[in-house]
Scaffold this motif. Structure first.
Motif, PDB file in Angstrom:
ATOM      1  N   ARG A  79      45.931  51.557  14.764  1.00 52.91           N
ATOM      2  CA  ARG A  79      44.834  52.260  15.453  1.00 52.91           C
ATOM      3  C   ARG A  79      43.931  51.293  16.220  1.00 52.91           C
ATOM      4  O   ARG A  79      43.414  51.608  17.284  1.00 52.91           O
ATOM      5  CB  ARG A  79      44.013  53.017  14.419  1.00 52.91           C
ATOM      6  N   ASP A 109      30.905  48.178  -0.394  1.00 55.07           N
ATOM      7  CA  ASP A 109      30.000  48.910   0.501  1.00 55.07           C
ATOM      8  C   ASP A 109      30.401  50.377   0.639  1.00 55.07           C
ATOM      9  O   ASP A 109      29.559  51.262   0.722  1.00 55.07           O
ATOM     10  CB  ASP A 109      30.007  48.279   1.905  1.00 55.07           C
ATOM     11  N   TYR A 110      31.713  50.587   0.689  1.00 56.00           N
ATOM     12  CA  TYR A 110      32.227  51.939   0.927  1.00 56.00           C
ATOM     13  C   TYR A 110      33.375  52.254  -0.023  1.00 56.00           C
ATOM     14  O   TYR A 110      34.125  51.361  -0.428  1.00 56.00           O
ATOM     15  CB  TYR A 110      32.744  52.078   2.365  1.00 56.00           C
ATOM     16  N   ILE A 111      33.503  53.519  -0.340  1.00 56.23           N
ATOM     17  CA  ILE A 111      34.631  53.990  -1.147  1.00 56.23           C
ATOM     18  C   ILE A 111      35.357  55.086  -0.370  1.00 56.23           C
ATOM     19  O   ILE A 111      34.727  56.017   0.136  1.00 56.23           O
ATOM     20  CB  ILE A 111      34.145  54.553  -2.507  1.00 56.23           C
ATOM     21  N   VAL A 112      36.673  54.941  -0.260  1.00 52.76           N
ATOM     22  CA  VAL A 112      37.495  55.969   0.372  1.00 52.76           C
ATOM     23  C   VAL A 112      38.481  56.471  -0.670  1.00 52.76           C
ATOM     24  O   VAL A 112      39.198  55.680  -1.282  1.00 52.76           O
ATOM     25  CB  VAL A 112      38.253  55.399   1.595  1.00 52.76           C
ATOM     26  N   GLU A 135      41.360  58.567   8.654  1.00 51.93           N
ATOM     27  CA  GLU A 135      40.214  58.888   9.497  1.00 51.93           C
ATOM     28  C   GLU A 135      38.944  58.214   8.960  1.00 51.93           C
ATOM     29  O   GLU A 135      38.160  57.638   9.723  1.00 51.93           O
ATOM     30  CB  GLU A 135      40.037  60.415   9.513  1.00 51.93           C
ATOM     31  N   ALA A 136      38.771  58.281   7.647  1.00 54.32           N
ATOM     32  CA  ALA A 136      37.588  57.682   7.034  1.00 54.32           C
ATOM     33  C   ALA A 136      37.577  56.168   7.256  1.00 54.32           C
ATOM     34  O   ALA A 136      36.560  55.597   7.665  1.00 54.32           O
ATOM     35  CB  ALA A 136      37.547  58.005   5.537  1.00 54.32           C
ATOM     36  N   ALA A 166      39.106  54.413   9.577  1.00 51.52           N
ATOM     37  CA  ALA A 166      38.878  54.130  10.998  1.00 51.52           C
ATOM     38  C   ALA A 166      37.398  54.301  11.341  1.00 51.52           C
ATOM     39  O   ALA A 166      36.823  53.511  12.100  1.00 51.52           O
ATOM     40  CB  ALA A 166      39.739  55.048  11.860  1.00 51.52           C
ATOM     41  N   SER A 167      36.773  55.311  10.743  1.00 50.16           N
ATOM     42  CA  SER A 167      35.346  55.545  10.997  1.00 50.16           C
ATOM     43  C   SER A 167      34.501  54.383  10.505  1.00 50.16           C
ATOM     44  O   SER A 167      33.508  54.016  11.144  1.00 50.16           O
ATOM     45  CB  SER A 167      34.882  56.829  10.310  1.00 50.16           C
ATOM     46  N   LEU A 168      34.892  53.802   9.376  1.00 47.67           N
ATOM     47  CA  LEU A 168      34.128  52.666   8.844  1.00 47.67           C
ATOM     48  C   LEU A 168      34.167  51.501   9.830  1.00 47.67           C
ATOM     49  O   LEU A 168      33.162  50.831  10.058  1.00 47.67           O
ATOM     50  CB  LEU A 168      34.684  52.225   7.489  1.00 47.67           C
ATOM     51  N   THR A 215      34.777  51.686  13.133  1.00 46.09           N
ATOM     52  CA  THR A 215      34.021  52.061  14.333  1.00 46.09           C
ATOM     53  C   THR A 215      32.516  51.970  14.071  1.00 46.09           C
ATOM     54  O   THR A 215      31.771  51.438  14.891  1.00 46.09           O
ATOM     55  CB  THR A 215      34.406  53.488  14.783  1.00 46.09           C
ATOM     56  N   ALA A 216      32.088  52.468  12.923  1.00 44.01           N
ATOM     57  CA  ALA A 216      30.659  52.409  12.593  1.00 44.01           C
ATOM     58  C   ALA A 216      30.197  50.953  12.521  1.00 44.01           C
ATOM     59  O   ALA A 216      29.149  50.595  13.078  1.00 44.01           O
ATOM     60  CB  ALA A 216      30.391  53.137  11.275  1.00 44.01           C
ATOM     61  N   HIS A 230      29.164  49.379  15.591  1.00 39.89           N
ATOM     62  CA  HIS A 230      27.985  49.937  16.270  1.00 39.89           C
ATOM     63  C   HIS A 230      26.673  49.650  15.559  1.00 39.89           C
ATOM     64  O   HIS A 230      25.657  50.231  15.910  1.00 39.89           O
ATOM     65  CB  HIS A 230      28.163  51.453  16.447  1.00 39.89           C
ATOM     66  N   THR A 231      26.689  48.788  14.551  1.00 43.51           N
ATOM     67  CA  THR A 231      25.417  48.451  13.924  1.00 43.51           C
ATOM     68  C   THR A 231      24.530  47.778  14.976  1.00 43.51           C
ATOM     69  O   THR A 231      25.024  47.109  15.888  1.00 43.51           O
ATOM     70  CB  THR A 231      25.594  47.463  12.757  1.00 43.51           C
ATOM     71  N   ASP A 261      19.380  51.840  12.990  1.00 43.48           N
ATOM     72  CA  ASP A 261      20.520  51.292  12.248  1.00 43.48           C
ATOM     73  C   ASP A 261      21.724  51.068  13.157  1.00 43.48           C
ATOM     74  O   ASP A 261      22.465  50.112  12.999  1.00 43.48           O
ATOM     75  CB  ASP A 261      20.937  52.250  11.123  1.00 43.48           C
ATOM     76  N   TYR A 262      21.898  51.997  14.086  1.00 51.24           N
ATOM     77  CA  TYR A 262      23.086  51.952  14.947  1.00 51.24           C
ATOM     78  C   TYR A 262      22.703  52.230  16.401  1.00 51.24           C
ATOM     79  O   TYR A 262      21.748  52.954  16.675  1.00 51.24           O
ATOM     80  CB  TYR A 262      24.105  53.012  14.519  1.00 51.24           C
ATOM     81  N   SER A 300      31.952  58.929  13.871  1.00 53.79           N
ATOM     82  CA  SER A 300      32.305  57.871  12.922  1.00 53.79           C
ATOM     83  C   SER A 300      31.105  57.461  12.081  1.00 53.79           C
ATOM     84  O   SER A 300      31.250  57.165  10.889  1.00 53.79           O
ATOM     85  CB  SER A 300      32.844  56.646  13.663  1.00 53.79           C
ATOM     86  N   LEU A 301      29.933  57.429  12.698  1.00 53.27           N
ATOM     87  CA  LEU A 301      28.731  57.051  11.951  1.00 53.27           C
ATOM     88  C   LEU A 301      28.467  58.052  10.832  1.00 53.27           C
ATOM     89  O   LEU A 301      28.115  57.673   9.713  1.00 53.27           O
ATOM     90  CB  LEU A 301      27.516  56.975  12.884  1.00 53.27           C
ATOM     91  N   HIS A 352      30.609  57.962   3.216  1.00 47.49           N
ATOM     92  CA  HIS A 352      31.486  57.167   2.343  1.00 47.49           C
ATOM     93  C   HIS A 352      30.818  55.924   1.755  1.00 47.49           C
ATOM     94  O   HIS A 352      31.507  55.079   1.190  1.00 47.49           O
ATOM     95  CB  HIS A 352      32.760  56.766   3.099  1.00 47.49           C
ATOM     96  N   THR A 371      29.136  53.637  -0.892  1.00 45.79           N
ATOM     97  CA  THR A 371      29.346  53.645  -2.332  1.00 45.79           C
ATOM     98  C   THR A 371      28.237  54.422  -3.044  1.00 45.79           C
ATOM     99  O   THR A 371      28.508  55.190  -3.966  1.00 45.79           O
ATOM    100  CB  THR A 371      29.434  52.196  -2.851  1.00 45.79           C
TER     101      THR A 371
END
Lengths: 202, 202
Positions: free
Chosen positions: A28, A163-166, A176-177, A179-181, A183-184, A187-188, B163-164, B180-181, B187, B189
């Motif tokens: 992707r 930081d994140y859990i999928v 999708e989730a 990929a979103s992480l 992309t996000a 954009h910080t 933030d973004y 995505s944001l 997601h 944690t």
């Protein structure tokens, strides 16, 4: 100002579907690269130093271990393999996004060293489903599977500091989730400011 | 444990395409609601108190202003309209995701009060393009457009504490980035742990 490379660290217990998800992420985002590991094994025909691996001597490798230069390393059939922290730092400076598929212990080393990254933990939908996946995909002895489940249970406890859990229940949603992480993370404000600050006098 | 509602705060200068992006976000995430505002105007036929607006007296509204109860409020043609901070807090507790299209000043109030949210600033691709958009879409006098651009320049300076940042150059990419944001925020944690902790003994 060039944008810094992003480091995406992904951990998961065996059977959570991490490899499939990582492959999906790389296709992707073609700009996403896997880090080049160090190894003590001999180059095979066609393999290039610095491209496929950094080929080093055992002495050099052990020295790097002693200097805490690796986020992770392992010995496989008498050869050493490792991910150098310096490689990750260089990618960041060079603006290269790196995907690092690494176990919790290695991820923890990066986190503790203050390496900036997106730490993602992939969970199976349940322990029962994890067991089903492990049993269905291998002809391993019951004992081996039990050991994997035990290890998975331990690893899953580490999820809390990521930081994140999928949750990889439906594969397309997990793709999708993830990929979103990515992309996000691109954009910080910290990352975008370099790109837009000149344009807008920020 | 029910997951807390997410607050997505979006600001942008006039002409950046915020309304189009917000509409796209709501149609992509049907669970995303706009917060119910307070107003002092009379209900129109069919409008329900607490659904379309919270209808209150001018005295009550002014009291809420005095108590710093609004993230933002404005007077339009003699009627008052405002977004109550309590509304946002209640949505969070009720697990309702809220999209709040609000100017920088209002967003800043939320941020300063420590309201948890995803603060997103939408930028036009350039000041030249912003000017082009403002000129092409309105029959306003040159002076009015100049004032808008001046105001946009001021607002854009506020982008740094969000933030973004999403640059609305190609609309489909901006839509994708915004979506995505939201997905990423769902997601983290902190948010996922409530959902998965029982399942995995975390």
């Amino acid at each position: 100002m060039q944008q810094e490379g992003l480091l995406i660290v992904i951990s998961a217990p065996s059977g959570a579907g991490k490899t499939t998800l990582c492959n999906g992420l790389v296709s992707r985002f073609p700009a996403l690269k896997e880090s080049v590991s160090y190894t003590t094994r001999q180059p095979r025909p066609g393999e290039q130093d610095g491209v496929d691996y950094h080929f080093v001597s055992i002495e050099r490798f052990k020295q790097m271990i002693a200097e805490n230069g690796f986020a992770e390393w392992a010995e496989v059939h008498g050869n050493f393999y490792g991910t150098a922290i310096a490689t990750l730092e260089q990618a960041r400076i060079d603006g290269i996004d790196i995907l690092l598929d690494i176990d919790c212990q290695g991820a923890r080393i990066l986190k503790d060293r203050g390496i900036n990254g997106l730490f993602v933990f992939v969970l199976p939908p349940s322990m029962a489903e994890l067991r089903r996946r492990l049993e269905s995909r291998s002809s391993d002895a019951r004992e081996v599977i039990e050991r994997r489940i035990e290890r998975a249970t331990e690893e899953i406890r580490e999820a809390r500091w990521y930081d994140y859990i999928v949750v990889n229940d439906r594969l397309d949603e997990a793709h999708e989730a993830l990929a979103s992480l990515v992309t996000a993370a691109r954009h910080t404000t910290a990352r975008m400011l370099g790109q837009v600050s000149k344009m807008f006098d920020l």
